[in-house]
Design a protein around this motif. Structure first.
Motif, PDB file in Angstrom:
ATOM      1  N   PRO A  22       0.695  -1.005   0.543  1.00 38.06           N
ATOM      2  CA  PRO A  22       0.038   0.128   0.551  1.00 38.06           C
ATOM      3  C   PRO A  22       0.823   1.267   0.012  1.00 38.06           C
ATOM      4  CG  PRO A  22      -0.749  -1.987   1.694  1.00 38.06           C
ATOM      5  CD  PRO A  22       0.769  -1.708   0.657  1.00 38.06           C
ATOM      6  N   ASP A  23       1.453   1.682   0.952  1.00 32.76           N
ATOM      7  CA  ASP A  23       2.391   2.610   1.157  1.00 32.76           C
ATOM      8  C   ASP A  23       3.508   2.379   0.087  1.00 32.76           C
ATOM      9  OD1 ASP A  23       3.936   0.552   3.215  1.00 32.76           O
ATOM     10  OD2 ASP A  23       3.892   1.881   4.444  1.00 32.76           O
ATOM     11  N   GLN A  24       4.470   1.513  -0.610  1.00 30.93           N
ATOM     12  CA  GLN A  24       5.807   1.515  -1.209  1.00 30.93           C
ATOM     13  C   GLN A  24       5.853   1.358  -2.614  1.00 30.93           C
ATOM     14  OE1 GLN A  24       8.264  -1.654   0.627  1.00 30.93           O
ATOM     15  NE2 GLN A  24       7.872  -0.786   2.732  1.00 30.93           N
ATOM     16  N   LEU A  25       6.540   1.393  -3.942  1.00 29.16           N
ATOM     17  CA  LEU A  25       6.667   1.502  -5.102  1.00 29.16           C
ATOM     18  C   LEU A  25       7.848   1.740  -5.373  1.00 29.16           C
ATOM     19  CD1 LEU A  25       4.627   1.826  -7.333  1.00 29.16           C
ATOM     20  CD2 LEU A  25       5.086   4.545  -7.772  1.00 29.16           C
ATOM     21  N   ALA A  26       8.681   0.458  -6.398  1.00 26.88           N
ATOM     22  CA  ALA A  26       9.525   0.595  -6.635  1.00 26.88           C
ATOM     23  C   ALA A  26       9.840   1.092  -7.375  1.00 26.88           C
ATOM     24  CB  ALA A  26       9.635  -1.420  -7.455  1.00 26.88           C
ATOM     25  N   PHE A  27      10.881   1.982  -7.259  1.00 25.65           N
ATOM     26  CA  PHE A  27      11.460   2.720  -8.474  1.00 25.65           C
ATOM     27  C   PHE A  27      11.223   2.724  -9.934  1.00 25.65           C
ATOM     28  CE2 PHE A  27      13.729   4.674  -4.867  1.00 25.65           C
ATOM     29  CZ  PHE A  27      13.722   5.839  -5.120  1.00 25.65           C
ATOM     30  N   SER A  28      11.781   1.494 -10.406  1.00 26.65           N
ATOM     31  CA  SER A  28      10.781   0.694 -11.507  1.00 26.65           C
ATOM     32  C   SER A  28       9.662   0.387 -12.381  1.00 26.65           C
ATOM     33  CB  SER A  28      11.063  -0.908 -11.455  1.00 26.65           C
ATOM     34  OG  SER A  28      10.803  -1.410 -10.332  1.00 26.65           O
ATOM     35  N   ASP A  29       8.788   0.845 -10.973  1.00 28.92           N
ATOM     36  CA  ASP A  29       7.030   1.497 -11.665  1.00 28.92           C
ATOM     37  C   ASP A  29       6.585   2.665 -11.664  1.00 28.92           C
ATOM     38  OD1 ASP A  29       6.989  -1.495 -11.392  1.00 28.92           O
ATOM     39  OD2 ASP A  29       6.815  -2.234  -9.430  1.00 28.92           O
ATOM     40  N   ILE A  30       7.758   3.502 -11.278  1.00 36.82           N
ATOM     41  CA  ILE A  30       6.834   4.381 -10.819  1.00 36.82           C
ATOM     42  C   ILE A  30       6.109   4.959 -12.384  1.00 36.82           C
ATOM     43  CG2 ILE A  30       7.738   7.830 -10.773  1.00 36.82           C
ATOM     44  CD1 ILE A  30      10.046   6.642  -8.636  1.00 36.82           C
ATOM     45  N   SER A  31       6.336   5.151 -13.330  1.00 35.43           N
ATOM     46  CA  SER A  31       6.194   5.079 -14.604  1.00 35.43           C
ATOM     47  C   SER A  31       4.705   5.150 -14.612  1.00 35.43           C
ATOM     48  CB  SER A  31       6.666   4.938 -15.656  1.00 35.43           C
ATOM     49  OG  SER A  31       6.798   3.482 -15.797  1.00 35.43           O
ATOM     50  N   THR A  32       4.360   3.947 -14.164  1.00 38.71           N
ATOM     51  CA  THR A  32       2.154   3.009 -13.991  1.00 38.71           C
ATOM     52  C   THR A  32       1.733   4.318 -13.465  1.00 38.71           C
ATOM     53  OG1 THR A  32       3.131   2.244 -11.630  1.00 38.71           O
ATOM     54  CG2 THR A  32       3.731   0.759 -13.697  1.00 38.71           C
ATOM     55  N   LEU A  33       2.881   5.610 -12.442  1.00 39.63           N
ATOM     56  CA  LEU A  33       1.706   6.086 -11.985  1.00 39.63           C
ATOM     57  C   LEU A  33       1.106   7.140 -12.749  1.00 39.63           C
ATOM     58  CD1 LEU A  33       4.540   7.783  -8.725  1.00 39.63           C
ATOM     59  CD2 LEU A  33       1.990   5.685  -8.995  1.00 39.63           C
ATOM     60  N   ASN A  34       1.821   7.646 -13.646  1.00 37.98           N
ATOM     61  CA  ASN A  34       1.176   8.816 -14.740  1.00 37.98           C
ATOM     62  C   ASN A  34      -0.160   7.501 -15.871  1.00 37.98           C
ATOM     63  OD1 ASN A  34       2.869  11.174 -13.694  1.00 37.98           O
ATOM     64  ND2 ASN A  34       4.544  10.175 -14.114  1.00 37.98           N
ATOM     65  N   ASP A  35       0.348   6.606 -15.735  1.00 40.65           N
ATOM     66  CA  ASP A  35      -1.139   6.185 -17.540  1.00 40.65           C
ATOM     67  C   ASP A  35      -2.123   7.298 -17.129  1.00 40.65           C
ATOM     68  OD1 ASP A  35      -2.730   4.502 -18.629  1.00 40.65           O
ATOM     69  OD2 ASP A  35      -2.423   2.925 -17.091  1.00 40.65           O
ATOM     70  N   TRP A  36      -2.640   7.216 -17.975  1.00 40.58           N
ATOM     71  CA  TRP A  36      -3.581   8.209 -18.421  1.00 40.58           C
ATOM     72  C   TRP A  36      -5.070   7.776 -18.409  1.00 40.58           C
ATOM     73  CZ3 TRP A  36      -7.475   6.930 -21.212  1.00 40.58           C
ATOM     74  CH2 TRP A  36      -7.941   5.608 -22.366  1.00 40.58           C
ATOM     75  N   ASP A  37      -5.138   6.214 -17.886  1.00 41.37           N
ATOM     76  CA  ASP A  37      -6.806   5.429 -17.478  1.00 41.37           C
ATOM     77  C   ASP A  37      -6.485   5.868 -16.275  1.00 41.37           C
ATOM     78  OD1 ASP A  37      -8.467   4.665 -17.681  1.00 41.37           O
ATOM     79  OD2 ASP A  37      -8.195   2.292 -19.479  1.00 41.37           O
ATOM     80  N   VAL A  38      -7.005   6.511 -15.252  1.00 47.13           N
ATOM     81  CA  VAL A  38      -7.640   6.283 -14.182  1.00 47.13           C
ATOM     82  C   VAL A  38      -8.419   5.463 -13.973  1.00 47.13           C
ATOM     83  CG1 VAL A  38      -8.166   7.576 -12.037  1.00 47.13           C
ATOM     84  CG2 VAL A  38      -6.580   8.481 -13.902  1.00 47.13           C
ATOM     85  N   ARG A  39      -8.613   4.349 -13.396  1.00 49.12           N
ATOM     86  CA  ARG A  39      -9.335   3.110 -12.772  1.00 49.12           C
ATOM     87  C   ARG A  39     -10.427   3.465 -12.191  1.00 49.12           C
ATOM     88  NH1 ARG A  39      -4.600   1.104 -11.663  1.00 49.12           N
ATOM     89  NH2 ARG A  39      -4.677   0.963  -9.673  1.00 49.12           N
ATOM     90  N   THR A  40      -9.811   4.846 -11.120  1.00 50.54           N
ATOM     91  CA  THR A  40     -11.436   5.374  -9.907  1.00 50.54           C
ATOM     92  C   THR A  40     -12.307   6.291 -10.306  1.00 50.54           C
ATOM     93  OG1 THR A  40      -9.250   6.501  -9.255  1.00 50.54           O
ATOM     94  CG2 THR A  40      -9.765   4.953  -8.499  1.00 50.54           C
ATOM     95  N   ASP A  41     -12.164   6.607 -11.911  1.00 48.43           N
ATOM     96  CA  ASP A  41     -13.097   7.514 -12.868  1.00 48.43           C
ATOM     97  C   ASP A  41     -14.530   7.047 -12.365  1.00 48.43           C
ATOM     98  OD1 ASP A  41     -11.077   9.316 -13.753  1.00 48.43           O
ATOM     99  OD2 ASP A  41     -10.932   8.566 -15.946  1.00 48.43           O
TER     100      ASP A  41
END
Length: 547
Positions: A246-265
């Motif tokens: 829940p509160d950790q993110l691998a540096f290699s996965d940071i790019s996934t934060l900026n996906d345009w397709d927001v799942r919670t819309d």
């Protein structure tokens, strides 16, 4: 600095020393006879200088001249009366705290600090160099921006890539072993603030930095710890954590934060007519759709729905977010310094939808490049440009019929009921959010009477962007009812002409309203935010979750 700002600063520089003196005395409220007496010159000479001042500043009267001075005083350095004034206030900030692995060489630690320093300059952040191998970037200290959270994640990703590449062959590490750990935290930082926004450079104090260091030191190597207040802000600004810890993110996965397709819309509400224009665009009725609206009104939400529709119709999607540092194509995981690079990455001979979101961040050069692209749009391309009001592009007359514009209005009461899947939205919530979806969502997520960190950032960024006088806003916010301009002049120790000009500017920007000679905030939530940022300890009814 924009060409317009440079031209107006140049106009200030064209004033003679005597004209500077006269303008300063005008700012103090002196009439012509008083100016003549104080400078020991004739009344006719004063009038001649006034004519020259008005001509050089391109204004028609004394009030406009004083307003022009107020607008550019902190840029030109002309009037030290204002440049020396600071206010103690709280600013909403994002802190990115990073640390390089202890086993790295001195050269690697030096490269790490150089990289952070360069990113601070590019992103208008403040760099604090700690011990060797540690460093903090504070976003929002100089100017608040809704982009600060996204920039912090992009910087973390970039620094990680740079450092992994730099030490990739070091004998102290296994191939591919990560070299960074870090944390992103959000909170309020107590600073000395300039009247027109931004840190004065004198005072900074906050427990947020200490908290960031504690989380950073607890992070496993290769991971970024993201605390709950940050995750709340991320959701508000359309960044979502991937599934996992829940509160950790691998540096290699940071790019996934900026996906345009927001799942919670949530389902699109109250935008039927605007979305019909999207459908006409994709059907080929025209080629370019301009989407305008104020902060938090749902421009990006409409763009995402348009993107989903385009994909369902077999369009290639390029979803570009304009950042202060460049262009992020969040549909194809690409970052570009120049607009031409974005265009060159697009495929040939296939239908393409290019969404340009947050277009109000475009600098003059970027706006010119985008305009040139739209004026010579490839045959298979469709474009949606989304940004704050009002966007102006120099379209060729030959394509004007192929351009449409929609302006997003605030949601009605019935739309708010649908937005929350409920028929009993409280009158208090409806009054405070005033039909703005972001405000409505954040208010609904919090206890009644509280303000989320995302709202603090949104309001502060708008005031900073338009360079409204924070001292003026604080004085107005300190009154329960409207306040007279004369009373403001007394409280602020400023002449009446300046107060009137400053209030009129805030009214024109939609921050204040003016009834005769009395002014008040147009939006009660904006008043609450300003009140809280200057006196947080005196308002138990307004609390930030991130503070």
């Amino acid at each position: 600095m924009t060409n317009r700002a440079s031209a107006e600063l140049s106009a200030m520089d064209e004033l003679t020393p005597r004209q500077h003196q006269i303008l300063k005395l005008m700012q103090q409220g002196k009439v012509n006879k008083e100016i003549a007496r104080e400078l020991d010159i004739s009344l006719g000479t004063v009038k001649q200088h006034l004519v020259a001042i008005f001509r050089k500043l391109n204004v028609q009267n004394r009030t406009m001249a004083v307003a022009r001075l107020a607008e550019f005083k902190d840029q030109s350095g002309f009037d030290q009366v204002f440049s020396g004034e600071t206010l103690m206030a709280m600013r909403p900030c994002i802190v990115l705290s990073l640390k390089i692995d202890n086993g790295q060489s001195r050269a690697a630690r030096k490269r790490f600090h150089t990289c952070l320093s360069e990113m601070a300059f590019d992103c208008n952040a403040f760099f604090i160099s700690r011990e060797e191998g540690e460093g903090d970037l504070i976003f929002g200290l100089k100017r608040s921006s809704a982009q600060d959270m996204r920039l912090a994640t992009l910087v973390a990703d970039y620094v990680s890539r740079v450092m992994n590449s730099y030490v990739g062959q070091a004998p102290s590490l296994l191939p591919g072993e990560p070299v960074l750990s870090g944390a992103i935290v959000a909170g309020l930082i107590n600073i000395s603030q300039n009247r027109f926004g931004g840190w004065s450079g004198d005072t900074v104090g906050s427990h947020v930095l200490t908290w960031g260091h504690r989380l950073r030191d607890s992070a496993p190597n290769g991971y970024l710890v993201i605390d709950q207040p940050v995750q709340d802000v991320m959701k508000a600004f359309d960044l979502t954590m991937p599934n996992g810890v829940p509160d950790q993110l691998a540096f290699s996965d940071i790019s996934t934060l900026n996906d345009w397709d927001v799942r919670t819309d949530k389902p699109l509400v109250g935008r039927e007519s605007e979305f019909s224009e999207v459908e006409k665009l994709l059907a080929g009725d025209f080629n370019i759709l301009i989407v305008e609206g104020e902060n938090g009104i749902g421009k990006s939400r409409l763009c995402r729905e348009a993107a989903r529709k385009a994909i369902s119709q077999k369009y290639f999607l390029s979803y570009v977010r304009v950042l202060p540092t460049g262009y992020l194509d969040s549909a194809n995981n690409g970052y570009y310094d120049q607009w031409q690079d974005v265009v060159q990455a697009l495929p040939d001979n296939t239908p393409v939808l290019v969404v340009i979101d947050e277009a109000h961040h475009l600098a003059d050069e970027g706006c010119a490049d985008l305009t040139a692209y739209m004026n010579h749009l490839p045959k298979h391309h469709k474009v949606i440009v989304s940004g704050r009001q009002s966007q102006v592009y120099a379209f060729d007359p030959s394509i004007e019929l192929l351009v449409r514009k929609v302006h997003l209005q605030r949601l009605s009461q019935s739309d708010l009921d649908t937005f929350f899947s409920s028929a009993d939205v409280s009158p208090e919530l409806a009054e405070r959010c005033r039909g703005i979806p972001l405000f409505a969502r954040e208010l609904a997520l919090n206890e009644p009477g509280t303000i989320s960190f995302a709202l603090l950032v949104t309001v502060a960024s708008r005031i900073d962007k338009f360079r409204v006088d924070w001292k003026l806003l604080y004085c107005v916010a300190s009154h329960k009812e409207s306040v007279s301009l004369i009373r403001l002049s007394e409280l602020m120790c400023d002449d009446f002409a300046y107060i009137k000009a400053a209030v009129n500017r805030a009214v024109a920007l939609g921050v204040l309203s003016l009834d005769g000679t009395r002014t008040s905030f147009r939006h009660p939530l904006v008043k609450d935010v300003v009140h809280y940022l200057f006196k947080p300890n005196q308002h138990s009814d307004v609390v930030s979750r991130a503070s």
